[in-house]
Design a protein around this motif. Structure first.
Motif, PDB file in Angstrom:
ATOM      1  N   LYS A  56      27.291  -2.586   6.440  1.00 53.17           N
ATOM      2  CA  LYS A  56      26.975  -3.997   6.658  1.00 53.17           C
ATOM      3  C   LYS A  56      25.630  -4.365   6.035  1.00 53.17           C
ATOM      4  CE  LYS A  56      26.986  -7.577  10.210  1.00 53.17           C
ATOM      5  NZ  LYS A  56      27.235  -7.896  11.639  1.00 53.17           N
ATOM      6  N   LEU A  57      24.636  -3.483   6.180  1.00 59.44           N
ATOM      7  CA  LEU A  57      23.324  -3.732   5.581  1.00 59.44           C
ATOM      8  C   LEU A  57      23.421  -3.780   4.058  1.00 59.44           C
ATOM      9  CD1 LEU A  57      20.979  -1.526   7.802  1.00 59.44           C
ATOM     10  CD2 LEU A  57      20.879  -4.015   7.531  1.00 59.44           C
ATOM     11  N   GLY A 108      30.978  -9.565  -7.874  1.00 57.17           N
ATOM     12  CA  GLY A 108      31.360  -8.622  -6.834  1.00 57.17           C
ATOM     13  C   GLY A 108      32.854  -8.600  -6.592  1.00 57.17           C
ATOM     14  N   THR A 109      33.241  -7.968  -5.480  1.00 62.07           N
ATOM     15  CA  THR A 109      34.647  -7.816  -5.112  1.00 62.07           C
ATOM     16  C   THR A 109      34.928  -8.550  -3.810  1.00 62.07           C
ATOM     17  OG1 THR A 109      34.793  -5.651  -6.187  1.00 62.07           O
ATOM     18  CG2 THR A 109      36.458  -6.163  -4.518  1.00 62.07           C
ATOM     19  N   ILE A 110      36.041  -9.254  -3.760  1.00 63.60           N
ATOM     20  CA  ILE A 110      36.499  -9.923  -2.541  1.00 63.60           C
ATOM     21  C   ILE A 110      37.860  -9.339  -2.182  1.00 63.60           C
ATOM     22  CG2 ILE A 110      37.061 -12.108  -1.435  1.00 63.60           C
ATOM     23  CD1 ILE A 110      35.488 -13.507  -3.682  1.00 63.60           C
ATOM     24  N   VAL A 156      29.065 -11.420   6.623  1.00 65.09           N
ATOM     25  CA  VAL A 156      28.075 -11.859   5.649  1.00 65.09           C
ATOM     26  C   VAL A 156      28.838 -12.531   4.499  1.00 65.09           C
ATOM     27  CG1 VAL A 156      26.272 -11.148   4.037  1.00 65.09           C
ATOM     28  CG2 VAL A 156      26.501 -10.001   6.240  1.00 65.09           C
ATOM     29  N   VAL A 157      28.655 -13.828   4.334  1.00 62.75           N
ATOM     30  CA  VAL A 157      29.365 -14.565   3.288  1.00 62.75           C
ATOM     31  C   VAL A 157      28.562 -14.479   1.988  1.00 62.75           C
ATOM     32  CG1 VAL A 157      30.308 -16.794   2.564  1.00 62.75           C
ATOM     33  CG2 VAL A 157      30.389 -16.120   4.984  1.00 62.75           C
ATOM     34  N   THR A 158      29.067 -13.695   1.053  1.00 59.92           N
ATOM     35  CA  THR A 158      28.391 -13.523  -0.232  1.00 59.92           C
ATOM     36  C   THR A 158      28.612 -14.756  -1.102  1.00 59.92           C
ATOM     37  OG1 THR A 158      30.318 -12.523  -1.284  1.00 59.92           O
ATOM     38  CG2 THR A 158      28.831 -11.039  -0.097  1.00 59.92           C
ATOM     39  N   PRO A 159      27.805 -14.924  -2.163  1.00 58.72           N
ATOM     40  CA  PRO A 159      28.048 -16.039  -3.083  1.00 58.72           C
ATOM     41  C   PRO A 159      29.463 -16.022  -3.662  1.00 58.72           C
ATOM     42  CG  PRO A 159      25.867 -15.143  -3.456  1.00 58.72           C
ATOM     43  CD  PRO A 159      26.537 -14.228  -2.470  1.00 58.72           C
ATOM     44  N   VAL A 174      23.312  -6.837  -1.081  1.00 60.60           N
ATOM     45  CA  VAL A 174      23.975  -7.335  -2.288  1.00 60.60           C
ATOM     46  C   VAL A 174      24.020  -8.856  -2.279  1.00 60.60           C
ATOM     47  CG1 VAL A 174      26.176  -7.425  -3.517  1.00 60.60           C
ATOM     48  CG2 VAL A 174      25.345  -5.251  -2.618  1.00 60.60           C
ATOM     49  N   SER A 175      24.308  -9.424  -1.098  1.00 61.95           N
ATOM     50  CA  SER A 175      24.363 -10.878  -0.980  1.00 61.95           C
ATOM     51  C   SER A 175      23.003 -11.505  -1.253  1.00 61.95           C
ATOM     52  CB  SER A 175      24.850 -11.268   0.421  1.00 61.95           C
ATOM     53  OG  SER A 175      24.849 -12.660   0.579  1.00 61.95           O
ATOM     54  N   ALA A 176      21.951 -10.921  -0.687  1.00 56.70           N
ATOM     55  CA  ALA A 176      20.599 -11.453  -0.875  1.00 56.70           C
ATOM     56  C   ALA A 176      20.177 -11.374  -2.340  1.00 56.70           C
ATOM     57  CB  ALA A 176      19.611 -10.680   0.000  1.00 56.70           C
TER      58      ALA A 176
END
Length: 294
Positions: A73-74, A91-93, A277-280, A79-81
């Motif tokens: 999770k961290l 990235g991968t969804i 965590v919602v990534t871009p 990666v999101s930040a």
């Protein structure tokens, strides 16, 4: 030991299946085993009991899972930040979708999204509704696509579309000459439905009961593709989303007749964990899905 190995271990612990974990990560079952052995060697611990009938974490495995989940999770947050700092959508969804949405609703959206975001890889799994919810709740996938989305305090639900439901029949069926149908026209017809626990079937049964209509249910399946095949061999009629039969109607193998009394629409929603965590990349994909309603 690396992040991928920890993620595979977390997914294996949640899914309790080498086969499903391999499918999720698009690797072989032996590769999943190799990652597990590598982690066990690095830690000097046995994490999973070797039992062909049952799948259980050892006491050490349960404790390591807690730490591994936190690390994964961290890493997602990191990666999101970093992506936000560089304004990068990459990235991968991982998406789990019920069969009808994954095969018919999602492809045109996915095609446009991939053209606009070539650095994002979207991995789609086709599942039953219960499997979609389970995959989202256990962090095995990022997003889920379902019909008739259910309320769950752990999940964020976004309605993205409504699909018109139609009656489908073989070209030789008397209904094929009709421009529209009432639900009462289905009285005593041979009917091919979804399995009883499928949300779409629950909604269909609710409408049939409301209008006091009885059908002769001759077959039931867990996915729309098999239902269409049964209708094509003249086993009966069915009610399905209009989007799922456009190709068959164009070929002339099936006829689709609108229901007008009452009209039926199937709500479609995207789900994800509220603590996710919602990534871009995820945000961009959610926006692409929500454009479907515009």
């Amino acid at each position: 030991m690396n992040i991928k190995t920890l993620k595979i271990f977390c997914d294996l612990a949640e899914l309790k299946s080498f086969t499903r974990t391999a499918r999720l990560h698009q690797i072989s079952q032996s590769a999943v085993s190799q990652h597990l052995h590598s982690l066990e060697r690095a830690l000097g611990l046995i994490l999973i009991e070797r039992d062909k009938k049952n799948f259980n974490l050892t006491p050490a495995g349960k404790k390591i899972l807690e730490y591994a989940s936190q690390i994964v999770k961290l890493h997602e947050q990191l990666v999101s930040a970093a992506a936000e700092m560089t304004n990068t959508v990459a990235g991968t969804i991982k998406v789990s979708a019920i069969y009808s949405l994954g095969l018919h609703f999602l492809p045109p959206i996915l095609k446009t999204f991939m053209q606009q975001n070539p650095t994002v890889f979207v991995h789609v799994l086709y599942s039953t509704a219960s499997e979609v919810y389970n995959a989202v709740l256990t962090h095995s996938v990022d997003l889920g696509l379902v019909a008739y989305p259910e309320h769950n305090p752990l999940l964020k639900v976004i309605k993205i579309a409504e699909e018109r439901m139609v009656v489908i029949c073989h070209a030789h069926h008397p209904f094929s000459q009709r421009q529209s149908l009432s639900i009462k026209d289905l009285q005593d017809q041979k009917f091919i439905g979804f399995e009883e626990k499928v949300p779409t079937q629950i909604a269909i049964e609710r409408v049939l009961r409301k209008f006091n209509v009885r059908v002769n249910k001759v077959m039931e399946f867990d996915n729309v593709e098999t239902i269409k095949c049964a209708v094509e061999i003249e086993a009966g009629i069915a009610i399905v989303p209009e989007t799922t039969v456009t190709q068959e109607v164009a070929r002339g193998t099936l006829k689709a007749i609108p229901l007008i009394e009452p009209e039926m629409y199937r709500p479609v929603g995207v789900i994800y964990r509220r603590d996710k965590v919602v990534t871009p990349a995820m945000e961009a994909f959610l926006q692409a899905l929500m454009k479907k309603t515009n």
